[in-house]
Design an enzyme around this catalytic site. Sequence first.
Site, short mmCIF file in Angstrom:
data_model
loop_
_atom_site.label_atom_id
_atom_site.label_comp_id
_atom_site.label_asym_id
_atom_site.label_seq_id
_atom_site.Cartn_x
_atom_site.Cartn_y
_atom_site.Cartn_z
N ASP A 72 0.94 -1.20 0.05
CA ASP A 72 0.09 0.02 0.15
C ASP A 72 0.79 1.32 -0.03
OD1 ASP A 72 -2.29 -1.52 0.08
OD2 ASP A 72 -3.01 -0.54 1.91
N SER A 76 -37.17 -15.12 -8.74
CA SER A 76 -37.09 -16.31 -7.81
C SER A 76 -38.56 -16.75 -7.82
CB SER A 76 -36.77 -15.65 -6.61
OG SER A 76 -37.61 -14.45 -6.18
N GLU A 107 -41.01 -31.04 -10.49
CA GLU A 107 -39.56 -31.20 -10.48
C GLU A 107 -39.05 -31.01 -9.02
OE1 GLU A 107 -39.49 -28.26 -13.40
OE2 GLU A 107 -37.45 -27.93 -12.82
N LYS A 111 -36.61 -29.01 -6.32
CA LYS A 111 -36.12 -27.69 -6.27
C LYS A 111 -34.64 -28.05 -5.60
CE LYS A 111 -36.90 -22.98 -4.43
NZ LYS A 111 -35.74 -22.93 -3.81
N ASP A 130 -31.03 -27.45 -4.09
CA ASP A 130 -30.54 -26.04 -3.18
C ASP A 130 -29.34 -26.07 -3.59
OD1 ASP A 130 -30.55 -24.51 -1.09
OD2 ASP A 130 -30.29 -26.15 0.34
N ARG A 150 -26.91 -15.31 -10.57
CA ARG A 150 -28.27 -14.56 -10.56
C ARG A 150 -27.76 -13.06 -10.00
NH1 ARG A 150 -32.19 -14.53 -6.29
NH2 ARG A 150 -33.93 -13.37 -7.27
N GLU A 184 -29.22 -25.05 -12.15
CA GLU A 184 -28.75 -24.76 -10.77
C GLU A 184 -27.44 -25.55 -10.61
OE1 GLU A 184 -31.03 -23.14 -9.09
OE2 GLU A 184 -30.31 -23.40 -6.80
N TYR A 199 -32.95 -26.40 -15.85
CA TYR A 199 -34.35 -26.46 -15.76
C TYR A 199 -35.24 -25.20 -16.26
CZ TYR A 199 -32.77 -23.57 -11.77
OH TYR A 199 -32.29 -22.66 -10.72
N LYS A 221 -44.69 -25.97 -12.35
CA LYS A 221 -44.83 -25.05 -13.36
C LYS A 221 -45.84 -25.40 -14.45
CE LYS A 221 -40.01 -24.48 -13.35
NZ LYS A 221 -38.54 -24.76 -13.77
N LYS A 244 -42.35 -25.84 -0.64
CA LYS A 244 -41.11 -26.25 0.19
C LYS A 244 -41.50 -27.52 1.32
CE LYS A 244 -38.12 -23.27 -0.21
NZ LYS A 244 -37.70 -22.23 0.24
N CYS A 259 -36.75 1.96 25.09
CA CYS A 259 -35.90 1.48 23.99
C CYS A 259 -34.47 1.33 24.76
CB CYS A 259 -35.77 2.71 22.78
SG CYS A 259 -34.28 2.08 21.94
N CYS A 292 -31.76 3.89 23.11
CA CYS A 292 -31.86 5.42 23.45
C CYS A 292 -32.78 5.74 24.65
CB CYS A 292 -32.36 6.26 22.24
SG CYS A 292 -33.87 6.14 21.80
N CYS A 310 -39.76 2.01 19.41
CA CYS A 310 -39.22 3.24 20.07
C CYS A 310 -39.75 4.53 19.42
CB CYS A 310 -37.62 2.85 19.74
SG CYS A 310 -36.62 4.47 19.89
N CYS A 364 -32.59 8.07 17.76
CA CYS A 364 -31.95 6.68 18.30
C CYS A 364 -30.99 6.36 17.43
CB CYS A 364 -33.28 5.86 18.16
SG CYS A 364 -33.15 4.11 18.80
S1 IVH Z 1 -37.37 -22.27 -11.84
C1 IVH Z 1 -38.75 -18.02 -13.22
N1 IVH Z 1 -36.61 -24.73 -11.14
O1 IVH Z 1 -35.11 -21.66 -6.84
C2 IVH Z 1 -38.43 -19.06 -12.21
N2 IVH Z 1 -35.81 -22.86 -9.95
O2 IVH Z 1 -36.48 -19.88 -5.00
C3 IVH Z 1 -37.19 -19.75 -12.41
N3 IVH Z 1 -34.25 -23.61 -8.23
O3 IVH Z 1 -33.71 -18.71 -8.20
C4 IVH Z 1 -36.69 -20.77 -11.47
N4 IVH Z 1 -34.46 -25.75 -8.63
O4 IVH Z 1 -32.15 -20.85 -8.18
C5 IVH Z 1 -36.76 -23.27 -10.78
N5 IVH Z 1 -36.25 -26.75 -10.49
C6 IVH Z 1 -36.22 -25.71 -10.40
C7 IVH Z 1 -35.45 -25.01 -9.33
C8 IVH Z 1 -35.15 -23.72 -9.06
C9 IVH Z 1 -33.87 -24.86 -7.62
C10 IVH Z 1 -34.00 -22.29 -7.60
C11 IVH Z 1 -33.64 -21.05 -8.61
C12 IVH Z 1 -34.36 -19.93 -8.29
C13 IVH Z 1 -34.90 -20.32 -6.87
C14 IVH Z 1 -35.98 -19.37 -6.36
#
Ligand code: IVH
Length: 708
Positions: free
Chosen positions: A43, A92, A126, A128, A130, A149, A184, A236, A300, A324, A429, A432, A447, A453
């Site tokens: 630096d 999302s 399908e 989801k 993680d 994203r 994903e 997907y 979907k 979920k 509070c 403060c 508060c 505050c």
């Molecule tokens: S469809 C316009 N399909 O979940 C919708 N998302 O909570 C596009 N994800 O940002 C998403 N498995 O990262 C879709 N089979 C699946 C998925 C999936 C995981 C994630 C994805 C999304 C997030 C939303």
Amino acid sequence: MGDKAAIENLTEAEARQELARLAEALGAANTAYHAKDAPEISDAEYDALKLRNSAIEAAFPHLKRADSPSEMIGAAPSDGFSKVEHQVRMLSLGNAFDEDEVQEFAQRIRKYLGLGAGAPLTFTAEPKIDGLSLSLRYEDGKLVQAATRGDGATGENVTANARTIADIPQLLKGAPEVLEVRGEVYMTHADFAALNARQAEAGAKTFANPRNAAAGSLRQLDAEITRARPLRFFAYAWGDLSAPLAETQMGAIRRLADLGFQTNPLTRVCDGPAALIETYNEIAEARATLGYDIDGVVYKVDDLALQHRLGFRSTTPRWAIAHKFAAELAWTRLEAIDIQVGRTGALSPVARLLPVTVGGVVVSNATLHNEDYIAGRDANGNPIREGRDIRVGDWVQVYRAGDVIPKIADVDLSKRPEAAEPYVFPATCPECASEAVREEGDAVRRCTGGIICPAQAVEKLKHFVSRTAFDIEGLGAKQVEQFYHDDQLTIREPADIFTLRRRDGANLTKLANRDGWGARSAEKLFDAIDERRKIALNRVIFALGIRHVGESASSLLAAHYGSWEAFERAMSEAASGEGAAWDELIGIDGVGKVMAASLVRAFSQEAERASIDRLIAHLEVQNTAARGAVESPVSGKTVVFTGTLEKMTRAEAKARAESLGAKVSGSVSARTDLVIAGPGAGSKAKKAADLGVEVIDEDAWIELIGAT
Ligand code: IVH
């Protein structure tokens, strides 16, 4: 070398040569530091070079180079990855947590489309996954870009890293000219365990769960590190496309599989909610043996033409939802209850827990919501947990679903220590000492200190710099606290951020001498702040931290008003809670009276308004192009629907109009450009006629917008 006499003795030719050498050296140092995360000089050396450059420029102003290092504000990328603007936003998903919510999802779609109960409506289901989502752009079958994203509109360019993932094809045969494949990135349980073992052995950082490991591995500045990490990819969805992939979701997934992508083998077509639930149960049963983490099932609408008609709310599609899995649970001891004061003054009780692992993540804090929740009753005074209260020392059940803050579900009275006392919620509070009051109908005690505050002020600032607001690199929650309490480099309100950099450079030197800062991190911060002087309207609205005004509402407001000037004028004019500006505000779909009142209150309270004005003076707020930014016969116009529509539902008509850049209002005023009146239209059509506003019927409307 930096001394003045020596510089004044330079000939012009020497000075020119020296400036060229310095530009190159500083440029290389910047690249090493910013892009490669591997500084090559200290630096102090960097500062010395920069000082010398400025001194020579001061002595020979006419020799200052076009690429002068002293003008390099914001030139270096704010971090190692360049940014990618998504052609099609990465959204999302909304969530459903039980069967009723799945039924409602299907019902909402039928209602929106005007489909009778007997009309077929099929879905796909399908897993989801993680992991983290990634968008892959192919042009003429070649992978040209991979982007994370990010905030949905802008992500990070991770192309080099994505190329190291075996599941991601580099070349496609028979693909549309432009194809953005979305899916994903994830890591299997076995690969995750092996990676953590290797990391531990090497004394390197281990990861909390496979998702963090996948994210950390993809976002490596050195793609060779990514290559050594076992990442996988399921496709997907898709973004930008030059030609459709298929007519149905399932067809498109099959097409992606044919092109060489991994698609999830548990994907099914279902003819309604009952079949969706059946598939959900099937996938839930398979969950433990899949070998990778999934956190739900995504449904979907199968017909892509219907998906298109259904379109999007501000951040989620209407045609998809994530069902979920139930949250993970664990029991542990409640060691203390702390009160945190939020940016709107809300006093939130936080449970401090004996650390416990819940679904693979160590949890030591959880939310307790509010005083009623602790006392064992809901907002209406009805018992929850059969009226069991929660006390310090109790054994409590912790749960977490996905990324959300862990919560306390229940308490085990058989394990309650004898000395445990009922919890008394503070009436002042803790930050403060102002009175904390609970207004009629509000579940939360707040508060009353307002800007005096410190907790509220700091929380407002944290919100202001957060990722979906101003997102200033190098200025996070920790730094905001530091600046708030610094008596020279003080940031007490958002406007102060933008006066931190002084022309004379004095604050730069001061900051460079603060703990945890150096010359270049200080410079980098000031550059990052400068980068945000130009900022999108929706971000500004959200960043203000006005109660009830979240991210999607901010986008709606920005899309509706288009410019800061229009927005600000409207908020001032709506202050009385009546009149045309107020009607227009509450006429925006998604803006209710509570939110509207909160907005106009913020703009009419003297101190808050002054603070907003001070901020705006430092910004160049970018206008929001009308939604979809399409040129259409109705873009920029305010339209009102009234009476019965026969060709599409009101909701669809409204969404369609908005996607063509029109503003849809619920009431007719002198600002209305067009009224679409169906059979049974009453007072609104009459008022339009009185005001001389054009009135057309549904067929004329459809002809006007070119819909079928
Ligand atoms: S469809 C316009 N399909 O979940 C919708 N998302 O909570 C596009 N994800 O940002 C998403 N498995 O990262 C879709 N089979 C699946 C998925 C999936 C995981 C994630 C994805 C999304 C997030 C939303």
